[in-house]
Design an enzyme around this catalytic site. Structure first.
Site, mmCIF file in Angstrom:
data_model
loop_
_atom_site.group_PDB
_atom_site.id
_atom_site.type_symbol
_atom_site.label_atom_id
_atom_site.label_comp_id
_atom_site.label_asym_id
_atom_site.label_seq_id
_atom_site.Cartn_x
_atom_site.Cartn_y
_atom_site.Cartn_z
ATOM 1 N N ASN A 123 5.231 2.046 0.571
ATOM 2 C CA ASN A 123 4.974 0.946 -0.178
ATOM 3 C C ASN A 123 5.268 0.698 -0.903
ATOM 4 O O ASN A 123 5.595 -1.027 -1.180
ATOM 5 C CB ASN A 123 3.402 1.140 0.359
ATOM 6 C CG ASN A 123 2.909 1.382 1.972
ATOM 7 O OD1 ASN A 123 3.612 1.331 2.579
ATOM 8 N ND2 ASN A 123 2.078 2.283 1.604
ATOM 9 N N ASP A 163 -0.035 2.723 -12.768
ATOM 10 C CA ASP A 163 -1.048 2.290 -13.246
ATOM 11 C C ASP A 163 -1.332 3.616 -14.307
ATOM 12 O O ASP A 163 -2.659 3.256 -15.502
ATOM 13 C CB ASP A 163 -1.799 1.750 -11.972
ATOM 14 C CG ASP A 163 -2.475 3.468 -11.863
ATOM 15 O OD1 ASP A 163 -2.232 4.213 -11.597
ATOM 16 O OD2 ASP A 163 -3.726 3.600 -10.836
ATOM 17 N N ASP A 193 11.054 7.413 -6.577
ATOM 18 C CA ASP A 193 11.710 6.772 -7.361
ATOM 19 C C ASP A 193 13.349 7.220 -7.148
ATOM 20 O O ASP A 193 14.541 6.995 -7.945
ATOM 21 C CB ASP A 193 11.486 7.216 -8.622
ATOM 22 C CG ASP A 193 10.778 8.282 -8.806
ATOM 23 O OD1 ASP A 193 10.781 9.530 -7.634
ATOM 24 O OD2 ASP A 193 10.413 8.915 -9.550
#
Length: 765
Positions: free
Chosen positions: A581, A599, A687
């Site tokens: 996502n 985050d 990633d």
């Protein structure tokens, strides 16, 4: 006679012995005194040397001299120096009326040649002017002159050489998105500002402020826009920020004279009238129109303008600070006998980023014109600091250093190095010639009155009292000494920060004269809400962040009111909890650049701005802050492995810039389908997959680029129990498995390697 001689001889001998004894006594006390002076000197030299070392080390880490500002003003340049008047720059706004103007970034204007996707304010700064060969500390007081589709801009430019204002000029042929600095239009031996430019009878005139010489001059363009000739002195008064408006067949000159008896600075306004802008001018019957509070907008803040049949005057509110905000008033009555105006609602879109925004602290000048297309364009100057900020910081800095010196002296008292504040001989005459451990060893007997001696005696009781109170040899006393030493170090660092650290604002890095913006994206879920709140509050204040997109993978999403943000926040709720996502195609993202930032990573905004600047140079690359190196073993390793091999071939996307269309389309393509399936199986490695896709797309070119973050970057996942990388060994095993799988699918990264330290600015060391 013999007895008398003997007695005399004995007396003389006794006197010699006393003298010798006194001589030895004097030398003994001189030795002890010199010992005391030497001890004090060694103590203070050691303390100040230690504090100086700490200050230099702090300055080196916080303001590293080996790392520069790319495409900004170099440290050797005269321009863009800190100025006590501020750091003004100029932005452009558009709208259907002067009262509905929005900043250029809301129009989503893209300029490929300067890597601005989109162009954002400010559009012209001291850097753009200085880099064109015209050193400037700031640009302010913008006035537009429109010739067809060409816009000319005149403004005050503060010379760092003469430290006075000159009138600069720039040109735009794309409705104000890009400005070409033309040069200095007017340079006099005195300060110039507020270059009001207008057309009269086919001639172009300029009426700049020149109150320094006590008169208002009018210049005529000989060779527009850079050659002007003094036409006449139209008023022998030191008016400031003057403008002329033609209304009902009469020319009205509106300005302020702060030199008159009883005039309130920045709260005074006068009106003069004439049948021609060339004069002769007569004073208004009600002068001064205003002479009161600085907050009412009495002082002009730009050109008066006509809109929808009504005349409006622009003023500046100087209540809190000079040029704090712009006020607009509707002129209801303007005649030779009467003047009446009423303030109307007016606001330009204000940033909540404070000092990190170019106009976050004050705006004081506004000029609006209607273009041939019918829309309105407004030029506004803005500042990120208050007037006098530099002087204020220097005072605080040296006060902090003085306090640090006081702490060292206090340590001397407590450790017994300094036994009294004033020399004992200033207090009692009979101590002359004896040893003193005073702070100021200036022994002069008989110079002070009895009252001053008593005061000195009382002061000298302070060091023994402090030693008795603190008891340096006790455990609590040693703790107190440690706290005092730390306090001195903190005061030293604070002083260095105030003096050398600038205003504390984070400024964006321009590329080819333009600034731009990016979208910040993070993927999270309900168990990490506390991370998200800190994340949004921190990063929404970074200068170039346009919007924050929260990719919500699991659980009930938070209400937007729970997030303290300076920019719009959009929560995108996902149907499935998948790491894929992160790179889902999102047509609502308006910027070309996206910063994917986890985050649980806390880094300074300045690091992020550097990364964005590097990405704008090479938008085809993945630009980030965490490098990795993959060798033949296909074993995933930490950054130190890449450092040991002096190179990298992968950048983690937990903190990386990318082209949203290029990267997301590539990740969601059919070619990447097998990779996405493997990411879902492992719940890891999205990633790594993107790095392999970038390597394939780049061919033999460089696919990734590293930017070194500062030492204060914090990974809060180490303190959280909900991170997928919590078990490091298991996490690394999964990622090694991904390396092998993706190498089979998309080819190996082993033959790729880029060294650290390839940039001239030192950002990738």
């Amino acid at each position: 006679m013999m007895e008398e001689t003997t007695d005399n001889t004995g007396t003389i001998s006794s006197q010699k012995n006393v003298a010798a004894s006194g001589h030895n006594h004097h030398h003994r006390y001189k030795y002890i005194s010199n010992y005391g002076v030497g001890r004090r000197f060694l103590f203070f030299a050691s303390c100040f040397g230690f504090y100086a070392f700490v200050a230099a080390t702090y300055a080196w880490f916080v303001f590293p001299p080996h790392i520069g500002r790319t495409d900004h003003v170099s440290s050797s340049s005269l321009g863009c120096r800190e100025d006590n008047e501020g750091s003004w720059s100029i932005g452009v706004f558009y709208g259907d009326s002067p009262f509905s103007l929005k900043p250029i970034e809301t129009r989503n204007v893209w300029r490929n040649e300067s890597g601005a996707w989109p162009v954002t304010n400010p559009v012209i700064t001291c850097a753009s002017f200085t880099n064109s060969g015209l050193p400037s500390n700031f640009l302010a007081d913008p006035f537009l002159y429109v010739q067809g589709d060409t816009l000319y801009l005149f403004f005050e430019t503060k010379s760092p050489i003469t430290m006075q204002g000159d009138i600069g000029a720039a040109k735009s042929i794309d409705k104000g998105a890009t400005w070409e600095p033309l040069g200095i239009a007017l340079d006099e031996a005195w300060h110039l500002s507020f270059p009001f430019v207008f057309n009269y009878n086919g001639e172009i005139y300029m009426m700049p402020e020149s109150n320094e010489i006590g008169q208002l001059n009018l210049y005529r363009a000989v060779n527009f826009p850079l050659s002007w000739k003094l036409e006449k002195v139209i008023l022998k008064k030191p008016l400031v920020d003057s403008t002329i408006v033609h209304h009902e067949g009469i020319y009205w000159l509106i300005g302020s004279d702060h030199t008159g008896f009883g005039a309130k600075k920045n709260g005074q306004l006068e009106i003069w009238y004439s049948s021609s802008p060339l004069g002769t001018w007569k004073p208004h019957k009600k002068n001064p129109i205003y002479n009161g509070k600085r907050s009412i907008g009495a002082r002009n803040g730009g050109r008066a303008f006509l809109y929808d049949g009504s005349l409006y005057r622009v003023g500046q509110d100087c209540g809190e600070n000079y040029g704090k905000r712009i006020r607009v008033s509707k002129i209801e009555v303007l005649s030779k006998e009467e003047y009446r105006e009423v303030e109307v609602p007016f606001s330009l879109e204000a940033s909540r980023k404070g000092k990190n925004s170019w106009n976050g602290v004050r705006q004081h000048h506004f000029d609006v014109k209607q273009l041939s297309s019918g829309e309105f364009i407004g030029l506004v100057d803005g500042d990120r600091v208050t007037s006098g900020d530099l002087f204020h910081r220097v005072i605080l800095g040296y006060a902090s250093l003085a306090a640090a010196i006081s702490v060292v002296i206090l340590l001397g008292f407590l450790l017994g190095v300094v036994n009294c504040i004033v020399p004992s001989t200033w207090c009692m005459n009979y101590y002359a010639g004896k040893r003193t451990d005073a702070l100021l060893n200036l022994e002069t007997a008989g110079l002070f009155s009895e009252k001053l001696r008593r005061i000195g005696s009382r002061l000298n009781r302070v060091p023994p009292f402090l030693r008795g109170f603190v008891k340096p040899n006790s455990s609590m006393g040693k703790f107190t000494l440690g706290v005092i030493v730390i306090l001195g170090l903190l005061l030293t660092c604070v002083g260095v920060r105030y003096i050398y650290g600038g205003s504390g604002a984070v400024e964006p890095y321009p590329f080819k004269g333009h600034l731009s913006q990016f979208t910040l994206a993070t993927m999270t879920y309900d168990a990490r809400l506390w991370n998200l709140k800190m994340y949004v509050k921190r990063y929404s204040r970074c200068p170039s962040v346009k919007e924050i997109v929260v990719i919500w993978n699991k659980g009930p999403p938070p209400d937007l009111s729970e997030l303290d943000s300076a920019v719009p926040v959009r929560i995108r709720v996902q149907k499935q909890n998948s790491l894929n996502n992160r790179f889902e195609i999102d047509p609502l993202i308006k910027t070309r650049a996206v910063l994917e930032l986890d985050d649980d990573i806390m880094m300074p905004c300045d690091d992020i701005e550097k990364g964005f600047r590097v990405w704008r140079e090479h938008p085809e690359r993945l630009v980030g802050f965490y490098p990795r190196f993959v060798d033949q073993t296909m074993t995933y390793s930490a950054e130190k492995f890449a450092r040991s091999h002096k190179g990298y071939n992968m950048i983690l996307t937990g903190a990386a810039f990318m082209d949203v269309r290029f990267a997301f389309d590539m990740y969601q393509s059919d070619k990447a389908k097998l990779g996405r399936v493997f990411v879902d199986e492992q719940f890891n490695c999205e990633d790594i997959l993107l790095n392999f896709l970038y390597a394939n797309a780049s061919g033999s070119g460089k696919a990734v680029e590293y930017v070194r973050p500062s030492l204060v970057t914090i990974d809060t996942s180490k303190f959280s129990g909900v991170a997928i990388s919590g078990n490091t060994n298991q996490h690394y095993r999964k990622r090694s498995k991904c390396l092998r799988r993706f190498s089979d699918l998309y080819g190996s990264l082993v033959d790729r390697r880029w060294e650290f330290g390839g940039r001239k600015d030192g950002w990738d060391l």
